[in-house]
Design a protein around this motif. Sequence first.
Motif, mmCIF file in Angstrom:
data_model
loop_
_atom_site.group_PDB
_atom_site.id
_atom_site.type_symbol
_atom_site.label_atom_id
_atom_site.label_comp_id
_atom_site.label_asym_id
_atom_site.label_seq_id
_atom_site.Cartn_x
_atom_site.Cartn_y
_atom_site.Cartn_z
ATOM 1 N N ARG A 179 12.021 41.665 87.528
ATOM 2 C CA ARG A 179 11.140 42.834 87.380
ATOM 3 C C ARG A 179 11.457 43.911 88.401
ATOM 4 N N THR A 203 18.952 31.755 73.937
ATOM 5 C CA THR A 203 17.891 31.306 74.835
ATOM 6 C C THR A 203 17.443 32.387 75.811
ATOM 7 N N ASP A 204 18.336 33.293 76.199
ATOM 8 C CA ASP A 204 17.976 34.263 77.237
ATOM 9 C C ASP A 204 17.854 35.687 76.719
ATOM 10 N N VAL A 261 14.202 37.585 71.297
ATOM 11 C CA VAL A 261 12.905 36.943 71.052
ATOM 12 C C VAL A 261 12.823 36.846 69.534
ATOM 13 N N LEU A 294 10.162 38.191 66.967
ATOM 14 C CA LEU A 294 9.770 39.598 66.988
ATOM 15 C C LEU A 294 10.766 40.400 66.153
ATOM 16 N N ALA A 297 7.881 46.567 78.848
ATOM 17 C CA ALA A 297 7.550 45.770 80.032
ATOM 18 C C ALA A 297 7.575 46.651 81.271
ATOM 19 N N TRP A 326 1.509 47.058 80.467
ATOM 20 C CA TRP A 326 0.817 46.750 79.212
ATOM 21 C C TRP A 326 -0.148 47.840 78.787
ATOM 22 N N PRO A 385 1.112 51.492 75.955
ATOM 23 C CA PRO A 385 1.986 51.074 74.858
ATOM 24 C C PRO A 385 2.876 52.225 74.405
ATOM 25 N N TRP A 397 18.870 47.122 76.349
ATOM 26 C CA TRP A 397 19.175 47.607 77.698
ATOM 27 C C TRP A 397 19.644 49.042 77.678
ATOM 28 N N ALA A 399 -0.202 47.157 74.833
ATOM 29 C CA ALA A 399 0.994 46.368 74.537
ATOM 30 C C ALA A 399 0.763 44.884 74.788
ATOM 31 N N LEU A 400 -0.468 44.498 75.195
ATOM 32 C CA LEU A 400 -0.711 43.103 75.566
ATOM 33 C C LEU A 400 -0.326 42.132 74.459
ATOM 34 N N LEU A 453 1.828 42.323 72.054
ATOM 35 C CA LEU A 453 3.280 42.171 71.944
ATOM 36 C C LEU A 453 3.824 41.312 73.097
ATOM 37 N N LEU A 454 3.348 41.577 74.303
ATOM 38 C CA LEU A 454 3.877 40.852 75.462
ATOM 39 C C LEU A 454 3.482 39.374 75.399
ATOM 40 N N GLU A 508 2.859 37.648 72.665
ATOM 41 C CA GLU A 508 3.677 37.022 71.620
ATOM 42 C C GLU A 508 5.087 36.766 72.130
ATOM 43 N N SER A 509 5.592 37.726 72.868
ATOM 44 C CA SER A 509 6.961 37.601 73.363
ATOM 45 C C SER A 509 7.118 36.399 74.287
ATOM 46 N N ILE A 555 7.105 33.172 72.325
ATOM 47 C CA ILE A 555 8.290 32.876 71.520
ATOM 48 C C ILE A 555 9.453 32.473 72.416
ATOM 49 N N ASN A 556 9.656 33.214 73.493
ATOM 50 C CA ASN A 556 10.791 32.917 74.363
ATOM 51 C C ASN A 556 10.471 33.416 75.765
ATOM 52 N N ARG A 567 11.717 32.668 78.681
ATOM 53 C CA ARG A 567 12.832 32.993 79.548
ATOM 54 C C ARG A 567 13.412 34.370 79.226
ATOM 55 N N ALA A 568 13.625 34.597 77.956
ATOM 56 C CA ALA A 568 14.158 35.908 77.574
ATOM 57 C C ALA A 568 13.168 37.009 77.926
ATOM 58 N N SER A 569 11.887 36.729 77.776
ATOM 59 C CA SER A 569 10.882 37.729 78.102
ATOM 60 C C SER A 569 10.911 38.069 79.579
ATOM 61 N N ALA A 574 13.627 40.240 80.397
ATOM 62 C CA ALA A 574 13.436 41.615 79.940
ATOM 63 C C ALA A 574 12.406 42.329 80.813
ATOM 64 N N ILE A 601 9.196 41.166 81.647
ATOM 65 C CA ILE A 601 7.780 40.883 81.420
ATOM 66 C C ILE A 601 7.294 39.938 82.510
ATOM 67 N N GLY A 647 3.354 28.923 69.038
ATOM 68 C CA GLY A 647 3.277 30.195 69.745
ATOM 69 C C GLY A 647 3.832 31.351 68.954
ATOM 70 N N ARG A 663 3.470 35.016 67.000
ATOM 71 C CA ARG A 663 2.561 35.874 66.255
ATOM 72 C C ARG A 663 1.157 35.298 66.169
#
Lengths: 502, 340
Positions: A324, A340-341, A344, A347, A359, A363, A366, A410, B187-188, B190-191, B193-194, B197-198, B200-202, B205, B207, B264, B266
């Motif tokens: 972050r 995996t990384d 998502v 979505l 992010a 939050w 939006p 990105w 945006a809560l 979406l975050l 849900e993200s 779902i994943n 680590r990826a979130s 990114a 989050i 987890g 949606r």
Amino acid sequence: MLLSIRSLTKRFPGTLALDDVRFDLKAGEVHALLGENGAGKSTLIKCLTGAYRPDGGDITLDGEKISPRSTSEAQELGIGTVYQEVNLLPNLTVAQNLCFGREPRRMGMIQTRAMTRQADAMLEAYGLDIDVTRDLGLYSVAIQQIVAIARAVALSGKVLILDEPTASLDAREVEMLFEVVRGLREKGLGIVFVSHFLDQVFELSDRVTVLRNGRHVVTEDIAELDRVKLIEHMLGHALETEVDDHATPHDDSAPKRPEMLKFRQMGRAGVVHPFDLDVRQGEVVGLAGLLGSGRTESAEFLFGLRSGGTATDTDGDVPLDTPRKAIAAGFGFAPEDRKTDGIVADLSVRENIALALQAARGWARPIPRAEQARLADMYIERLDIRTSDAEKRVGELSGGNQQKVVLARWLAMNPRFLILDEPTRGIDVGAHAEILRLIHELTAEGMALLVISSELDELIAVSDRVIVVRDRRHVAELTGSDIRTDTIVHAIAHRDDIGEVA
Amino acid sequence: MRRSLTALAPQLITLAALVALVSVFFPGFVEIRLIDGRMVGPIIDILKRGAPVALLAIGMTLVIATRGIDLSVGTVMAICGAVAAWSIDKGLGLGGAVALAIAAGLVAGLWNGTLVAIIGIQPIVATLILMTAGRGIAQLITEGRILTFTHDGFSWFGSGTFLTVPVPAVIWVVTGITVALLMRRTALGLLVESIGINRRASALAGINATVLLIAVYMASGLCAALAGIITAADIRGADANNAGLWLELDAILAVVIGGNSLLGGRFSVAASLLGAMIIQTIDTGILLAGFPSEYNLVIKAALVLVILVLQSPRMAAEWTTWRAARREPKPAGRVQEDAQ
Ligand SMILES: Nc1ncnc2c1ncn2[C@@H]1O[C@H](COP(=O)(O)OP(=O)(O)OP(=O)(O)O)[C@@H](O)[C@H]1O
Ligand SMILES: [Mg+2]
């Protein structure tokens, strides 16, 4: 004919993924299946192995019509498959994964010792000497890939299918895999080989089938084709510019760019030997090295995924304790393992592209829906992401298109320092050229890049400077006219270094 | 709006079918009358009785969206009810009782969230700890007896009416709307849900998955506190042993009937609330239809099974294929054209 497919059709909501496709596989041949991202290669394979139910068409194996309803049914028919996305079980041991469903048993009990021995034997041909009693998830993507290959090879009595098996392997491992494949061809197996590395296609295969937009375009002997012709079949038009036209001029007179970031003592003993790195505006730094040499770990330190070292810019300290904070400092990181990384999966394309931006905004603010849609549409167009629309689940895109979505996420952030770990993995020739072009555009605007890649040609084409990593140490730094395949290979392999990193 | 209505269609249809079914056995089922300025009737009763499960389902939806589960909500209800009753007993008044009960729910959520997000314990195990230990805490507060009180202001939460509607129904509807708007207008959603779902990826990114996870468990604790307040106010006392007993399971069931995946991702708060109403309609309907009480659980289980089978992805796929087949009579038509 060992395997023959006629009028295969597969429909997804919004897409006709396979449209009346035919495909023939002889015993004792390596048959390359080629096409752009989203052409339908993986879908064809999944119909063949029972992962998807086709909507129409016939599949004949050894003269008998088959319609496998599950992947295990296909395995029993002698079809072994390595899917594009590794789909083993990370919580089981390597040995359990290798022998899954065929464990050596005595009186119903699994013989652990025998299983370990069997697993070791299976991996031997690939020169892989790892502890098979440890969980698979602890090993790198490359090792998982080899385990998947070894398992598929052991299962394939008649047909072996490899869907981009080399995407995460380095040159040495690719050569070992090809040896194994050639051995199987000698034994009379039919092998289907999907790859975006055309050099590998020319090296290994006997015949080629090209798909475009879910349709069969051509099937020919590899000897009848050259690179240009093949690319034309795939794209439907000639590729105006291939990689080299965009190569960064590697003369030593490159203009001095303003300094941007200084990293000091990044790394920790046991992971990566602490290294220093200075990055200038608009500069592309390449990171070369074998898998497991510490390339990815180096990137993780730079992005705050691991802590160790300090970073400063012209305004002072840059805190890098977490991703972050790194993102807040204008960094970006497109990781190696997109499944995996990166993505998502559930979505939509739109949400995945807007995710990092959202992010960063927090939050409570939006991004308006219309703005998200504009971003998504822009990158769908710029990166040529093949999707029926921006609301499609990313998990339903083809592998290469998922990779493009991660890149788009990105790029949408417009970072000042972007780390790309294997950015073009699984991306087709057309899009590959497009992405390299984009990299040049971005750096012209002042963005600095760190590119990690196993593909030396790509690295040479984009980098102003190449750092070679070996045995978890940054061992050499090549600049200007020293950036050549031979010098890089030399630095990767040898102890007598060309130039020690300061 | 139209899109969200289509998404809720399975739950709405199920609910309508159930209402029709019960009406066959109990003709006056949908009648509503106004007596002494309050609405009365089986439907109103369902809206009121269903309040605890509906409230729990709101928090549970968020937790499940993050790929978690909160088994402690029934117990947290008991704790919060006990805290409220204790506060009234100690003369802290209406405001003090409500504030302390809500604080207790938030602390419980913070505890769960910390175990899950920071220590990394699996949600089912982490919340099981509070689920079992929490009843003991509630008993300590009530000193092992049923702590009764008389306080008209507080009882209003359980048995009062607001503009002719029972207060518990108002509370869950307002909470549901607030949470749904909070999730979708910011945006809560979406975050959340993200990370479900994943994760680590979130996190890669950018989050803040840790904080978000803790917040979600605290939201669940808050919902449980509201449910606890309503229950205590309704019976004018706190029963540490029985308040909220097994309700966590009904809440999970409501979320599942709402079509939210336990894996987890949606989520829809509105769908979970409909799920809660479906469960309450079954409960109330069985009683009204006059079946002997020993059949209740069996009938409920059978109905839930039918609903879940009808809503399963398998059936959904069959349904889509069937519709597609009707729209495009010959999928193989193109092939023949080519041949000509
Ligand atoms: N499960 C799915 N649901 C919906 N659409 C899908 C699904 N799987 C694939 N598709 C669509 O079908 C088309 C073909 O995808 P496929 O994965 O076969 O491409 P590919 O040739 O393997 O591409 P790549 O080189 O990127 O791996 C794509 O447009 C993709 O979006
Ligand atoms: Mg593919």
